[in-house]
Scaffold this motif. Structure first.
Motif, short mmCIF file in Angstrom:
data_model
loop_
_atom_site.label_atom_id
_atom_site.label_comp_id
_atom_site.label_asym_id
_atom_site.label_seq_id
_atom_site.Cartn_x
_atom_site.Cartn_y
_atom_site.Cartn_z
N ALA A 169 0.83 -1.21 0.00
CA ALA A 169 0.00 0.00 0.00
C ALA A 169 0.86 1.25 0.00
N GLU A 170 1.97 1.22 0.75
CA GLU A 170 2.87 2.38 0.82
C GLU A 170 3.55 2.61 -0.52
N GLY A 171 3.91 1.50 -1.18
CA GLY A 171 4.57 1.62 -2.48
C GLY A 171 3.67 2.23 -3.54
N MET A 172 2.35 2.10 -3.36
CA MET A 172 1.42 2.64 -4.34
C MET A 172 0.76 3.93 -3.85
N GLY A 173 1.22 4.43 -2.71
CA GLY A 173 0.53 5.55 -2.08
C GLY A 173 0.77 6.90 -2.71
N GLY A 174 1.87 7.07 -3.48
CA GLY A 174 2.20 8.39 -3.99
C GLY A 174 1.37 8.84 -5.16
N ASP A 175 0.78 7.90 -5.89
CA ASP A 175 -0.01 8.24 -7.07
C ASP A 175 -1.41 7.65 -6.93
N ALA A 176 -2.30 8.12 -7.81
CA ALA A 176 -3.66 7.58 -7.82
C ALA A 176 -3.60 6.08 -8.10
N GLU A 177 -4.49 5.33 -7.46
CA GLU A 177 -4.45 3.87 -7.56
C GLU A 177 -4.83 3.37 -8.94
N ASN A 178 -5.45 4.21 -9.77
CA ASN A 178 -5.89 3.80 -11.10
C ASN A 178 -5.05 4.44 -12.20
N THR A 179 -3.74 4.55 -11.93
CA THR A 179 -2.84 5.24 -12.87
C THR A 179 -2.22 4.28 -13.88
N ILE A 180 -2.03 4.78 -15.10
CA ILE A 180 -1.25 4.08 -16.13
C ILE A 180 -0.14 5.03 -16.57
N PHE A 181 1.12 4.55 -16.48
CA PHE A 181 2.28 5.35 -16.86
C PHE A 181 2.78 4.85 -18.22
N ILE A 182 2.96 5.75 -19.15
CA ILE A 182 3.40 5.39 -20.50
C ILE A 182 4.70 6.13 -20.80
N SER A 183 5.77 5.39 -21.05
CA SER A 183 7.06 6.01 -21.35
C SER A 183 7.65 5.36 -22.60
N SER A 184 8.59 6.07 -23.21
CA SER A 184 9.18 5.59 -24.47
C SER A 184 10.61 5.14 -24.25
N GLY A 185 11.11 4.37 -25.20
CA GLY A 185 12.48 3.90 -25.16
C GLY A 185 13.04 3.79 -26.56
N GLN A 238 6.92 11.61 -21.12
CA GLN A 238 6.07 10.56 -20.55
C GLN A 238 4.62 11.02 -20.59
N ILE A 239 3.71 10.04 -20.65
CA ILE A 239 2.28 10.32 -20.55
C ILE A 239 1.72 9.50 -19.39
N SER A 245 5.77 -7.12 -31.07
CA SER A 245 6.47 -7.91 -30.05
C SER A 245 7.64 -7.17 -29.41
N ASP A 246 7.91 -5.94 -29.86
CA ASP A 246 9.02 -5.14 -29.31
C ASP A 246 8.65 -4.65 -27.91
N GLN A 247 9.40 -5.08 -26.90
CA GLN A 247 9.09 -4.74 -25.51
C GLN A 247 9.86 -3.53 -24.99
N GLY A 248 10.78 -2.99 -25.80
CA GLY A 248 11.61 -1.90 -25.32
C GLY A 248 11.21 -0.51 -25.81
N ALA A 249 10.46 -0.46 -26.90
CA ALA A 249 10.15 0.83 -27.52
C ALA A 249 9.10 1.61 -26.73
N VAL A 250 8.08 0.92 -26.22
CA VAL A 250 7.02 1.55 -25.43
C VAL A 250 6.84 0.74 -24.16
N ARG A 251 6.95 1.42 -23.03
CA ARG A 251 6.83 0.72 -21.75
C ARG A 251 5.60 1.27 -21.00
N ILE A 252 4.74 0.35 -20.59
CA ILE A 252 3.53 0.73 -19.88
C ILE A 252 3.50 0.08 -18.51
N ARG A 253 3.34 0.92 -17.51
CA ARG A 253 3.19 0.43 -16.14
C ARG A 253 1.74 0.70 -15.72
N ASN A 254 1.00 -0.36 -15.56
CA ASN A 254 -0.43 -0.25 -15.27
C ASN A 254 -0.68 -0.63 -13.82
#
Length: 383
Positions: A24-40, A195-196, A229-238
């Motif tokens: 719970a503490e690890g997820m406490g800084g952001d909204a619980e329903n967040t999706i982070f989208i970053s590029s590589g 990032q989005i 199938s490329d896992q490095g170009a777009v990274r999504i943390r849901n």
């Protein structure tokens, strides 16, 4: 046995709660329903493009996502990251700068202490307005007035329009926010973003939220002509995926703790039963004398049952105190094992003790019944 059963019961549930607190503490800084989208960078060559191509997000991508997924999105923001040297009246320090959209306040759960957050006018006019964290204020301003003052960031003056605090760790309060468009104009004169971040509608549920993350990834890969199938170009943390994994882990952990706890309580019940059988056998002559003097079978049973309940209640209370005492004594040192503030509900352990007392009463009934049926003459002859 009873002391150990309740003590172990309290410790096990306390440790399980400590693990859940860590999640719970690890997820406490952001909204619980967040999706982070970053590029590589691409790890596969596809669509006529070379391997290692840098994927660069921009305002057009942000607009596309907002338009195509508007029914699923609650809040959305872009982010640009910079490191800045900040100074105010001789006070200097280095901070992380985040250029964001107004929705960022709700995604990051930033709570305003004074002033306001970045707004649409700031974006439209690319204003040099900034919002600083509570610890930035303490570093630079001490107890001075903040709102309306100007801070020098990399030799450029910015006006402070708000101060925020964050429920996450202290590092979140050492961040300075500015309008996205301002950073794009000053740092590069382009429309690039790093990032989005977005939050999905909570009504979707975890399964649909996980599916949304997959749809977003596929759409972005299509826009930038990236191999699926490329896992490095777009990274999504849901967060939905994380929450689902945590829920599964907690469910398995709860079942394991419950099985061990029940097994321990059963061992305590067996121990009580054996103790009462031994006590009845040891006090056979005493029981015979009581019956010879006219004691009723019910009174003999009551003696044995009350003794069993008292032994269980007192031992359970001692076990409860020991379990809670051990958690309080060693809890702070368990952070390095990812167990945060291990504690157990007193009501839960009290219910376990009550269940043990009732079970002890039942376990003592057979020895008590046997004691009440002993014939005085046989009991007095017992060696």
């Amino acid at each position: 046995t009873v002391i150990f059963a309740i003590m172990l019961f309290a410790i096990l549930f306390g440790l399980a709660n400590g693990l859940q607190n860590t999640f719970a503490e690890g997820m406490g800084g952001d909204a619980e329903n967040t999706i982070f989208i970053s590029s590589g960078r691409t790890t596969k060559a596809g669509g006529g493009n070379q391997l290692g191509r840098r994927i660069q997000f921009d305002n057009a991508l942000l607009s596309t996502i907002k338009d195509e997924f508007k029914d699923d999105i609650e809040y959305i923001t872009a982010r640009i990251y910079k490191n800045v040297n900040a100074s105010y009246k001789g006070e200097k320090n280095n901070y992380t700068l985040r250029a964001v959209n107004p929705d960022h306040q709700f995604i990051e759960k930033s709570e305003l202490v004074s002033g306001r957050f970045i707004n649409q006018r700031d974006l439209k006019e690319s204003t040099k307005n900034i919002v600083i964290g509570r610890l930035v204020k303490e570093d630079l301003f001490k107890t001075e007035k903040v709102i309306g003052e100007y801070i020098d960031l990399n030799k450029i003056q910015y006006k402070v329009v708000g101060v925020y605090q964050d429920i996450g760790d202290d590092n979140e309060e050492r961040i300075i926010y500015m309008p996205l468009t301002t950073a794009q104009r000053i740092y590069g004169n382009n429309d690039f973003i790093d990032q989005i971040n977005l939050t999905y509608n909570l009504d979707m549920g975890l399964d649909n939220a996980i599916a949304l993350g997959t749809k977003l990834e596929k759409r972005i890969k299509k826009i930038f002509n990236i191999e699926p199938s490329d896992q490095g170009a777009v990274r999504i943390r849901n967060r939905a995926t994380e929450a689902n994994q945590i829920n599964q882990f907690n469910s398995v952990l709860a079942i394991l703790v419950l099985i061990i706890g029940i097994g321990t309580l059963i061992a305590g019940i067996v121990g009580i039963s054996n103790i009462m059988i031994f006590i009845v056998k040891e006090r056979t002559k005493e029981i015979g004398i009581r019956k010879a003097l006219g004691a009723r079978p019910s009174s003999i049973q009551a003696i044995i049952l009350i003794e069993s309940v008292l032994i269980t209640a007192i031992s359970g209370y001692v076990g409860l105190l020991l379990g809670i005492g051990i958690l309080e004594a060693y809890g702070p040192s368990l952070d390095k094992y990812f167990i945060t503030d291990p504690s157990v509900s007193t009501n839960l352990v009290a219910m376990a003790t009550l269940a043990l007392i009732i079970s002890g009463f039942i376990a003592a009934y057979v020895p008590a019944k046997r004691a009440s049926q002993i014939k005085p003459i046989i009991a007095l002859r017992d060696e």
